[in-house]
Design a protein around this motif. Structure first.
Motif, PDB file in Angstrom:
ATOM      1  N   GLU A   1       3.956  70.975  56.986  1.00 22.29           N
ATOM      2  CA  GLU A   1       2.863  70.051  56.673  1.00 22.29           C
ATOM      3  C   GLU A   1       3.330  68.639  56.292  1.00 22.29           C
ATOM      4  N   TYR A   2       4.643  68.394  56.340  1.00 22.21           N
ATOM      5  CA  TYR A   2       5.131  67.034  56.101  1.00 22.21           C
ATOM      6  C   TYR A   2       5.700  66.494  57.401  1.00 22.21           C
ATOM      7  N   ALA A   3       5.468  65.215  57.635  1.00 28.66           N
ATOM      8  CA  ALA A   3       6.072  64.565  58.791  1.00 28.66           C
ATOM      9  C   ALA A   3       7.165  63.636  58.274  1.00 28.66           C
ATOM     10  N   ILE A   4       8.415  63.980  58.516  1.00 30.86           N
ATOM     11  CA  ILE A   4       9.527  63.150  58.054  1.00 30.86           C
ATOM     12  C   ILE A   4       9.870  62.124  59.126  1.00 30.86           C
ATOM     13  N   GLU A   5       9.833  60.858  58.747  1.00 30.56           N
ATOM     14  CA  GLU A   5      10.089  59.796  59.717  1.00 30.56           C
ATOM     15  C   GLU A   5      11.504  59.250  59.643  1.00 30.56           C
ATOM     16  N   SER A   6      12.072  59.236  58.457  1.00 29.00           N
ATOM     17  CA  SER A   6      13.435  58.731  58.343  1.00 29.00           C
ATOM     18  C   SER A   6      14.072  59.312  57.092  1.00 29.00           C
ATOM     19  N   SER A   7      15.383  59.196  57.023  1.00 28.34           N
ATOM     20  CA  SER A   7      16.066  59.655  55.821  1.00 28.34           C
ATOM     21  C   SER A   7      17.242  58.738  55.578  1.00 28.34           C
ATOM     22  N   GLU A   8      17.569  58.537  54.321  1.00 27.64           N
ATOM     23  CA  GLU A   8      18.720  57.714  53.985  1.00 27.64           C
ATOM     24  C   GLU A   8      19.588  58.504  53.027  1.00 27.64           C
ATOM     25  N   ILE A   9      20.781  58.799  53.468  1.00 31.14           N
ATOM     26  CA  ILE A   9      21.671  59.575  52.623  1.00 31.14           C
ATOM     27  C   ILE A   9      22.872  58.717  52.260  1.00 31.14           C
ATOM     28  N   ILE A  10      23.073  58.526  50.963  1.00 26.15           N
ATOM     29  CA  ILE A  10      24.227  57.767  50.480  1.00 26.15           C
ATOM     30  C   ILE A  10      25.123  58.731  49.710  1.00 26.15           C
ATOM     31  N   LEU A  11      26.312  58.920  50.210  1.00 27.75           N
ATOM     32  CA  LEU A  11      27.278  59.752  49.505  1.00 27.75           C
ATOM     33  C   LEU A  11      28.143  58.818  48.666  1.00 27.75           C
ATOM     34  N   VAL A  12      28.395  59.216  47.446  1.00 24.26           N
ATOM     35  CA  VAL A  12      29.129  58.353  46.527  1.00 24.26           C
ATOM     36  C   VAL A  12      30.409  59.051  46.085  1.00 24.26           C
ATOM     37  N   GLY A  13      31.490  58.297  46.018  1.00 22.61           N
ATOM     38  CA  GLY A  13      32.742  58.901  45.575  1.00 22.61           C
ATOM     39  C   GLY A  13      33.893  57.931  45.755  1.00 22.61           C
ATOM     40  N   GLU A  14      35.059  58.464  46.081  1.00 26.44           N
ATOM     41  CA  GLU A  14      36.229  57.617  46.260  1.00 26.44           C
ATOM     42  C   GLU A  14      36.678  57.670  47.712  1.00 26.44           C
ATOM     43  N   CYS A  15      36.902  56.501  48.320  1.00 29.78           N
ATOM     44  CA  CYS A  15      37.245  56.462  49.741  1.00 29.78           C
ATOM     45  C   CYS A  15      38.722  56.805  49.976  1.00 29.78           C
ATOM     46  N   ALA A  16      39.055  56.999  51.243  1.00 30.76           N
ATOM     47  CA  ALA A  16      40.414  57.403  51.622  1.00 30.76           C
ATOM     48  C   ALA A  16      41.462  56.384  51.162  1.00 30.76           C
ATOM     49  N   ASP A  17      41.139  55.084  51.284  1.00 31.01           N
ATOM     50  CA  ASP A  17      42.078  54.033  50.884  1.00 31.01           C
ATOM     51  C   ASP A  17      42.375  54.105  49.390  1.00 31.01           C
ATOM     52  N   CYS A  18      41.334  54.313  48.609  1.00 31.30           N
ATOM     53  CA  CYS A  18      41.504  54.336  47.154  1.00 31.30           C
ATOM     54  C   CYS A  18      42.229  55.598  46.685  1.00 31.30           C
ATOM     55  N   ARG A  19      42.046  56.668  47.420  1.00 30.97           N
ATOM     56  CA  ARG A  19      42.683  57.930  47.038  1.00 30.97           C
ATOM     57  C   ARG A  19      44.152  57.977  47.446  1.00 30.97           C
ATOM     58  N   ALA A  20      44.501  57.132  48.431  1.00 31.80           N
ATOM     59  CA  ALA A  20      45.872  57.175  48.963  1.00 31.80           C
ATOM     60  C   ALA A  20      46.900  56.708  47.921  1.00 31.80           C
TER      61      ALA A  20
END
Ligand SMILES: [Zn+2]
Ligand SMILES: [Zn+2]
Ligand SMILES: [Zn+2]
Length: 126
Positions: free
Chosen positions: A107-126
């Motif tokens: 009964e819901y019509a989903i038109e768009s979604s925005e997913i933001i994943l937050v954390g530490e990127c590969a450069d920062c973890r290296a």
């Protein structure tokens, strides 16, 4: 249509996206270009680039708008259904080349979604 596309201002913006594979926030775009154009011009060009399938936009968890280059989009259709990743350490925002399964809710019509994943990127973890 073609008028704004050929100007130096449009090229300056396109160049910024061509030089990075990361997303750029509107604040950064306006600030970087403030010597050559005003805020409303930046907004207008971004709108046009988005209509043309060159960039896509999304909002982060703070409501800030970001833009990033499209891959394989056209002026007819955007196909940027990927999540974005924000690094809490360096502040970089990237497009993540993975598919996200959007749930179907009866009964819901989903038109768009925005997913933001937050954390530490590969450069920062290296
Ligand atoms: Zn797109
Ligand atoms: Zn980082
Ligand atoms: Zn993206």
């Amino acid at each position: 249509m073609g008028v704004i596309r050929k100007t130096k201002k449009v090229e300056a913006l396109r160049q910024m996206f061509a030089e990075t594979d990361k997303a750029i926030s509107v604040v950064t775009l306006v600030d970087t270009l403030k010597g050559s154009m005003n805020k409303s011009t930046v907004y207008r060009i971004l709108e046009r680039l988005e209509e043309d399938g060159i960039v896509h936009s999304f909002n982060d968890t703070d409501g800030l708008k970001w833009y990033a280059s499209c891959k394989g989009c056209s002026e007819k259709e955007h196909s940027d259904a990927h999540p974005h990743f924000k690094c809490t350490h360096c502040g970089n925002m990237e497009c993540l080349p993975v598919d996200v399964q959007i749930p179907t809710i009866s009964e819901y019509a989903i038109e768009s979604s925005e997913i933001i994943l937050v954390g530490e990127c590969a450069d920062c973890r290296a």
